[in-house]
Enzyme design. Structure first.
Site, PDB file in Angstrom:
ATOM      1  N   LYS A  75       0.805  -1.223   0.000  1.00 44.79           N
ATOM      2  CA  LYS A  75       0.000   0.000   0.000  1.00 44.79           C
ATOM      3  C   LYS A  75       0.834   1.267   0.000  1.00 44.79           C
ATOM      4  CE  LYS A  75      -3.722  -2.329   2.488  1.00 44.79           C
ATOM      5  NZ  LYS A  75      -4.660  -2.290   3.623  1.00 44.79           N
ATOM      6  N   SER A  80      -9.826   3.044   7.555  1.00 49.26           N
ATOM      7  CA  SER A  80     -10.802   2.625   8.562  1.00 49.26           C
ATOM      8  C   SER A  80     -10.179   2.458   9.943  1.00 49.26           C
ATOM      9  CB  SER A  80     -11.461   1.312   8.128  1.00 49.26           C
ATOM     10  OG  SER A  80     -10.474   0.308   7.918  1.00 49.26           O
ATOM     11  N   ASP A  98      -9.179  -2.905  14.114  1.00 53.49           N
ATOM     12  CA  ASP A  98     -10.001  -2.712  12.923  1.00 53.49           C
ATOM     13  C   ASP A  98      -9.993  -3.991  12.110  1.00 53.49           C
ATOM     14  OD1 ASP A  98     -11.457  -1.373  10.820  1.00 53.49           O
ATOM     15  OD2 ASP A  98      -9.564  -1.294   9.733  1.00 53.49           O
TER      16      ASP A  98
END
Length: 284
Positions: A74, A170, A207
């Site tokens: 990422k 998130s 999360d």
């Protein structure tokens, strides 16, 4: 002298328009299902320290409730001195950063100078603003150029924030809690890496959309250092081979039926077939 009166068109009415709400209610009454927003999951963050910027990200990629990739990347390359973390739709983040990276490379070839972080930020925010948030790319942009270290957040609709520490995704609230508790000015490289490491871990363990490993990228005036799989937060445990031997009687027998087995032998004999020459001639 009289001035002629000119009629000016006035709007039909003031206030909000709720026509789409009535349309959606009519479609639902006819059995149509309204589209739902798909939730994405990621924890990305960045922090400025004394000599540069540290970026961090988790490595879990999801398709709704399904974990489709446990070790995706990422943290995207923009320029030798600029990297960008992406949250949202993976295709949007990868293509957006690749387009901006190509534009900056052409600019470096034309000018012969190092890319500026603010220039990359301007390319990103203009592209995202042009699509009014329909490109699902929430970005954390960091780098070091001739003017110093820079850290930006670029939202999907094109707005930009410049802060000493930022989080997106998130799991950003959990990561931000770690930043607010442990951030201080003029941190060393090791302190910044440790802070980003624990911020990503907070997102991973709090999360469901974040998980797997921790990736870090350290950017200074000397260049960028990508630390792939800096920490395996959730290593896959290897199941040990066991010989499962259960004693007789471990499982209760509820019913017992005894059937007599009959052996049947079947033999098939093929009889030779007659040809058309052996058949009697039909009467005319």
């Amino acid at each position: 002298m009289s001035v002629p009166h000119t009629a000016v068109a006035q709007p039909a009415g003031a206030g909000f328009c709720f026509d789409l709400i009535r349309r959606n209610a009519m479609l639902e009454s006819m059995g149509a299902q309204t589209p739902r927003v798909k939730k994405t999951g990621t924890t990305i963050c960045g922090v400025k320290f004394k000599d540069g910027v540290v970026l961090g990200a988790d490595t879990r990629a999801t398709e709704g409730p399904i974990v489709c990739d446990k070790n995706c990347e990422k943290i995207h390359y923009i320029a030798p001195n600029i990297y960008c973390c992406g949250a949202g739709t993976s295709a949007d983040t990868e293509n957006t950063t690749e387009i901006v990276s190509a534009q900056l490379k052409l600019q470096r070839l034309n000018t012969g100078r190092q890319s500026r972080v603010e220039c990359a930020m301007t390319h990103l925010k203009r592209k995202l603003f042009r699509y009014q948030g329909h490109i699902s790319a929430a970005l954390v942009l960091g780098g070091v150029d001739s003017t110093g270290a820079h850290l930006f957040t670029v939202w999907p609709h094109g707005s930009v924030s410049s802060l000493p520490y930022v989080t997106m995704g998130s799991g950003s609230l959990a990561a931000m809690a770690v930043f607010e508790a442990g951030f201080k000015d003029d941190m060393t490289k090791e302190e910044a890496m440790n802070l980003v490491h624990h911020a990503i871990l907070a997102g991973i363990f709090n999360d469901l959309g974040s998980g797997s490993n921790v990736d870090l990228c350290v950017i200074t005036k000397d260049g960028a250092e990508m630390k792939r799989t800096f920490d395996e937060a959730n290593p896959r445990k290897v199941r040990s081979a066991r010989d499962y031997q259960f004693p007789r009687g471990s499982t209760t027998v509820l019913r017992q039926d005894i059937h007599r087995v009959v052996s049947v032998e079947e033999r098939v004999e093929h009889v030779g077939s007659s040809t058309s020459d052996d058949l009697p001639a039909a009467a005319a």
